[in-house]
Write a protein that holds these residues in place. Structure first.
Motif, PDB file in Angstrom:
ATOM      1  N   LEU A 143      73.365  40.330  33.038  1.00  0.00           N
ATOM      2  CA  LEU A 143      73.263  41.787  32.905  1.00  0.00           C
ATOM      3  C   LEU A 143      73.685  42.479  34.193  1.00  0.00           C
ATOM      4  CD1 LEU A 143      69.842  42.239  31.031  1.00  0.00           C
ATOM      5  CD2 LEU A 143      72.139  42.259  30.060  1.00  0.00           C
TER       6      LEU A 143
ATOM      7  N   SER B 181      77.184  44.645  34.806  1.00  0.00           N
ATOM      8  CA  SER B 181      76.999  46.060  35.157  1.00  0.00           C
ATOM      9  C   SER B 181      77.700  46.398  36.467  1.00  0.00           C
ATOM     10  CB  SER B 181      75.504  46.389  35.248  1.00  0.00           C
ATOM     11  OG  SER B 181      74.876  46.189  33.996  1.00  0.00           O
TER      12      SER B 181
ATOM     13  N   THR C  50      71.716  48.177  27.126  1.00  0.00           N
ATOM     14  CA  THR C  50      71.995  46.962  27.896  1.00  0.00           C
ATOM     15  C   THR C  50      70.741  46.119  28.059  1.00  0.00           C
ATOM     16  OG1 THR C  50      73.720  48.145  29.103  1.00  0.00           O
ATOM     17  CG2 THR C  50      72.933  46.099  30.078  1.00  0.00           C
TER      18      THR C  50
END
Length: 492
Positions: free
Chosen positions: A149, A153, A201
């Motif tokens: 993640l 990002s 997300t």
């Protein structure tokens, strides 16, 4: 003496670090001020660049509207949102310049537009400029085996920077869920920014899975067995969720695709005053020519599942529930039952998953009654839906469920998972009449299938009619109205 010596050293080092505190504070403050000045200078340069680029032939400034969609040639539900949104804006703002940031460097802009027409029957009425991004690999999950993640990002920030350096728009809309690009375009690019969120997300459900040490798609078994690793991952998730909330709150307009996504975004981004549900456009019109009465080309009943062969779709639950149905002989006086799993395979992992599902059906002794249809043409899909009695869906917390809508529009009786978008938005009563059924466990699914098949044809027809009438709110026309209403504040 030894104790006094230690005390002396501690005092000495304490005074030393204290003497460094204020100079360090001054240095940090100076660096922050320099950073702000540099960023402000970059912003001014970008604004000057935007004015030069956006000047039209008649000397007036044209508004530049850009969509950040690195996978715009993928052909999924998210891409349908992109093209429908562009078509809606072009109708309302025909004089604007439209830009799509994409990483599909192996195809031309014309090929992308032709693909959109071939897959979705959508043809734009005005030209679109494509800005091709070379650093899309930075947002590929395969690049980050750990801390995925965070890696994706941060990668999206660099990809967004590449996009901003090539074209500075007036209005920026992230239509793929890369929230970390929002502050970049808002504060450095000076744009009005909006976002269409298909799936957060990180979600509060993901936090609860780690907190409760449950095995899941985002929580490996070796982490759940180790309390220390679980605590570390939970801290990581909470910190990421906090940062995700900060960057998301930069959005001037937030659109979400379902009530489930809305609840998570509100809890994380906390921007309820500018957040609206805009249901994704589903091509329900395509399925309306399928007759609602039950076809009996073959005796018995056909159960159909439509969805990509991804792990979260939970196809094993469908096969196990079907086996339980047959083994317990819950359905009486029915000549035959057949389960057809229809879906797409993206790669070798998906193909391996299909082979595992085949073995599961063999292990359960139902291989004669289970078929797999992979990457079939649309007309063949439509034919299966026209003959099916029941449409199955088993994904937990699906954010929306376009496949569920398509099954209902086609006239199948839907049996979906009792969670997420299907529960909150799709399989809900219409004018007081039921539109389908929900279940969770193998036993629930098996019993509900038996209940549906035991109904009279007239009762099933009534449910079909109610379901088809209810899905009109997910049409392209409804999407255009709600989308334009939501983004209106970006153009004031």
């Amino acid at each position: 003496r030894a104790q006094s010596g230690v005390h002396y050293c501690v005092c000495k080092y304490s005074l030393f670090f204290y003497s460094l505190f204020f100079p360090g504070l001054i240095v940090c403050g100076t660096l922050c001020v320099c950073l702000v000045i540099v960023l402000w200078g970059i912003r001014l340069l970008l604004q000057r660049k935007k004015k030069l680029v956006s000047t039209s032939k008649n000397g007036k400034n044209q508004m530049v509207i850009a969509f950040f969609h690195p996978y715009c040639n993928a052909g999924g539900g998210g891409e349908r949102v992109l093209w429908c949104a562009l078509r809606a804006l072009q109708k309302k703002y025909p004089e604007a310049v439209y830009v799509v940031y994409t990483g599909d460097v192996n195809v031309s802009g014309q090929q992308i537009l032709e693909g959109a027409f071939r897959r979705f029957n959508i043809r734009l009425i005005h030209p679109v400029q494509f800005v091709f991004l070379r650093k899309r690999y930075l947002v590929e999950d395969s690049l980050y085996p750990h801390f995925t993640l965070l890696g994706q990002s941060l990668g999206s920030i660099f990809l967004g920077w590449e996009a901003l350096m090539q074209c500075v728009p007036d209005v920026y809309i992230d239509s793929m869920g890369y929230a970390f690009t929002l502050p970049l375009f808002k504060y450095i690019g000076g744009c009005q920014v909006g976002s269409y969120v298909h799936y957060p997300t990180i979600s509060t459900d993901m936090l609860s899975v780690v907190k409760n040490q449950n095995i899941g798609f985002n929580n490996a078994a070796f982490i759940t067995r180790n309390p220390f690793l679980s605590k570390v991952k939970l801290i990581y998730y909470y910190l990421f969720a906090f940062i995700y909330g900060l960057v998301g709150s930069c959005s001037d307009v937030v659109m979400v695709n379902s009530s489930w996504t809305l609840n998570h975004i509100l809890s994380l981004w906390k921007v309820g005053n500018c957040t609206n549900i805009v249901y994704p456009p589903c091509d329900v019109q395509t399925f309306l020519d399928i007759p609602l009465h039950e076809k009996k080309v073959t005796p018995g009943h056909l159960l159909v599942s439509v969805g990509q062969f991804r792990p979260e779709k939970n196809h094993p639950l469908q096969i196990r529930a079907f086996a339980k149905l047959l083994n317990k002989k819950m359905v009486e006086s029915s000549p035959s039952l057949k389960l057809v799993l229809i879906g797409g395979c993206r790669n070798k992992d998906d193909e391996l998953r299909v082979n595992q599902l085949r073995r599961l059906s063999e292990d359960l002794g139902v291989q004669e009654y289970v078929e797999f249809k992979i990457n079939i043409p649309f007309d063949e899909l439509k034919n299966y839906l026209s003959e099916a009695t029941i449409g199955l869906h088993t994904m937990w917390n699906e954010h929306f469920g376009i496949g569920v809508v398509e099954c209902m529009a086609a006239g199948t009786i839907i049996l979906a998972h009792n969670s997420g978008g299907p529960k909150l938005d799709i399989v809900v009563p219409h004018e007081g009449d039921i539109t389908g059924f929900l279940a969770e466990s193998e036993e629930d699914y098996a019993e509900t299938i038996a209940h549906i098949l035991s109904m009279s044809a007239e009762k099933r027809l009534q449910i079909r009619k109610s379901a088809r009438a209810s899905v009109s709110r997910f049409s392209d026309q409804e999407f255009e109205v709600t989308f334009l209403s939501s983004v209106e504040r970006l153009f004031k």
